[in-house]
Design a protein around this motif. Structure first.
Motif, PDB file in Angstrom:
ATOM      1  N   UNK A 338       0.673  -1.301   0.008  1.00 45.60           N
ATOM      2  CA  UNK A 338      -0.139  -0.059  -0.207  1.00 45.60           C
ATOM      3  C   UNK A 338       0.844   1.263  -0.012  1.00 45.60           C
ATOM      4  N   UNK A 339       0.266   2.364  -0.643  1.00 46.39           N
ATOM      5  CA  UNK A 339       1.188   3.456  -0.679  1.00 46.39           C
ATOM      6  C   UNK A 339       1.277   4.329   0.619  1.00 46.39           C
ATOM      7  N   UNK A 340       0.124   3.935   1.600  1.00 50.58           N
ATOM      8  CA  UNK A 340       0.240   4.336   2.930  1.00 50.58           C
ATOM      9  C   UNK A 340      -1.136   3.743   3.583  1.00 50.58           C
ATOM     10  N   UNK A 341      -1.148   3.854   4.635  1.00 49.68           N
ATOM     11  CA  UNK A 341      -2.562   3.369   5.563  1.00 49.68           C
ATOM     12  C   UNK A 341      -3.789   3.898   4.751  1.00 49.68           C
ATOM     13  N   UNK A 342      -4.517   2.986   4.572  1.00 51.34           N
ATOM     14  CA  UNK A 342      -5.705   3.097   3.811  1.00 51.34           C
ATOM     15  C   UNK A 342      -5.359   3.732   2.716  1.00 51.34           C
ATOM     16  N   UNK A 343      -4.373   3.299   1.751  1.00 55.59           N
ATOM     17  CA  UNK A 343      -4.107   3.981   0.457  1.00 55.59           C
ATOM     18  C   UNK A 343      -4.385   3.094  -0.472  1.00 55.59           C
ATOM     19  N   UNK A 344      -3.536   3.214  -1.754  1.00 54.29           N
ATOM     20  CA  UNK A 344      -3.678   2.525  -3.038  1.00 54.29           C
ATOM     21  C   UNK A 344      -2.904   1.261  -2.761  1.00 54.29           C
TER      22      UNK A 344
END
Length: 470
Positions: A338-344
């Protein structure tokens, strides 16, 4: 020394002193020829050496002319002296001839015990000794009335059968010693007694309450299976393992069977419901398979990186390159991240023998967007800068690593950066992510330590603005 050596109250005149011992004369004798006087014992000792001359004038002596001097002896015996025990505290004084009579009553004179116990002591300590200490004294036991010597009485004390004593178990009872043993064994409520079932020792007045909890106390089976005596601690095991009347659940209870009955009838139930149980087990297996798939998916999601960086180790590099050459357009996929938490949610793929224009002589690298858990919360299309790196594994202490790096900004019009609509498992050219078919040639890969221990490391990173991460 033979002469008197007492403390005379007056200084003795010369005539009272024996020339040989220098003390007051004891049993004085006089030599009639010269008139000299000596202690009889002193003169005898002197003459015993073979010299028969007067010790004073050296004149010849004749035994026949040596006589006791009664008058001088009377004078000596009349001299005043102190008691020989004056230094111990006796205050008596009197004539020498009275000394023996005084010593017979002197409180400080040492005398033997009249009971002949071998003890010698001063007379004033005699009453205490006779009453309390003398081993030969006569003592009567106050309990049994028997007479003992002091020595025997000391042995008798503490064991007289008639003496009144308290129970050693501290039950409060008092009795004669001769009945104490019987009381302690049979009557005392504080006596210890072994439990007849577990053999542990208990105080008698508590053993009954112990039997309500005794682990070895015999109890009948509550299921009335016919076993009438089971140790209390074994009862649970008996009901669980041995009792044929115990109610048990069907072994297929986890698959849905609700049957419950006596253990002895369970085999008949299993025979009669075999088909039903098989059907239940099939349904259970299906449910468990689905649960395993869901759990595996959850584990995979938990293991996905959420920091916008992926470092992908491709091990056994040589074999995988050969495999890619044989299979043609063989694509290897990295773990998703993931790109970040809750991300892509993204994934990197690599063609170790090249793809498209790089096929056969290059390493091709691509990235693509996967369907993620939070896609409905994100802005589309995906538009954040992506950087690929092939990491140089050279020792940084020997030379500065020279990583191969390429960076691009996604084209918002390209379809693969739009919001994903479903899974992308096809390897068709149209499903490739964006990347570099000629990322690095296979020849250049060999020039430095990009391959080490038969492995390479690919790094992918996404630059996400800090405000979005927050």
């Amino acid at each position: 020394m033979p002469g008197y050596d007492y403390k005379f109250l007056e200084k003795l005149r010369r005539k009272f002193l024996c020339p040989l011992c220098g003390k007051a004369m004891r049993e004085p004798v006089q030599v009639s020829t010269c008139g000299h006087r000596f202690c009889d014992t002193c003169l005898q000792e002197f003459l015993s050496e073979g010299v028969f001359k007067c010790p004073e004038d050296q004149l010849p002596l004749d035994y026949a002319k040596i006589y006791p001097d009664r008058d001088l002896e009377t004078q000596v015996m009349s001299l005043t002296i102190r008691c020989i025990h004056s230094e111990e505290g006796c205050r008596w004084s009197g004539q020498l001839k009275q000394l023996q009579a005084h010593l017979n009553i002197c409180a400080f004179n040492v005398i033997p015990c009249p009971n002949r116990c071998s003890t010698k002591l001063i007379r004033r300590d005699l009453p205490e000794h006779m009453q309390h200490d003398c081993p030969k004294r006569k003592v009567r036991c106050e309990f049994c009335g028997t007479d003992f010597t002091g020595e025997a009485y000391e042995e008798h004390q503490g064991c007289c059968p008639q003496e009144s004593v308290y129970c050693e178990n501290k039950c409060g009872a008092r009795m004669m010693r001769r009945v104490l043993s019987q009381h302690s064994l049979v009557e005392c409520p504080k006596r210890t007694q072994p439990c007849p079932y577990c053999n542990k020792e208990f105080v008698f007045d508590t053993i009954q309450s112990h039997q309500y909890q005794c682990p070895r106390f015999p109890t009948p089976c509550p299921n009335q299976c016919g076993v009438s005596s089971i140790a209390r601690e074994d009862l649970s095991s008996h009901i669980k393992e041995s009792c044929n009347s115990a109610l048990v659940l069907c072994p297929f209870k986890d698959s849905g069977c609700k049957h419950r009955g006596p253990k002895i009838t369970m085999s008949r139930h299993l025979e009669e419901t075999m088909r039903v149980h098989l059907s239940m087990m099939s349904s259970l297996v299906s449910r468990q398979r689905q649960e395993i798939l869901e759990l595996r998916k959850q584990v995979e999601e938990l293991s996905v990186s959420s920091e916008g960086v992926l470092i992908w180790k491709i091990s056994d590099y040589s074999r995988k390159v050969q495999e890619a050459k044989v299979r043609g357009n063989y694509e290897s996929f990295s773990p998703p991240f993931y790109t970040h938490k809750y991300g892509y949610k993204l994934q990197v793929s690599a063609f170790l023998n090249g793809n498209g224009s790089g096929e056969g002589s290059y390493l091709s690298v691509y990235i693509r967007v996967l369907p993620g858990e939070y896609d409905n919360l994100l802005e589309w299309p995906f538009s954040y800068r992506v950087t690929f790196s092939l990491l140089d594994q050279s020792d940084p202490s020997l030379s500065k690593p020279q990583n191969i790096t390429e960076t691009f900004n996604p084209d918002p019009n390209w379809k693969n950066f739009q919001k994903p609509g479903g899974s992308r498992n096809s390897l068709d050219e149209s499903t490739l992510g964006f990347g570099y078919p000629k990322f690095i040639s296979n020849e250049d890969i060999r020039k430095r330590n990009y391959v080490r221990d038969n492995a390479i490391f690919l790094r992918a990173s996404v630059e996400i603005p800090q405000k979005i991460i927050a």
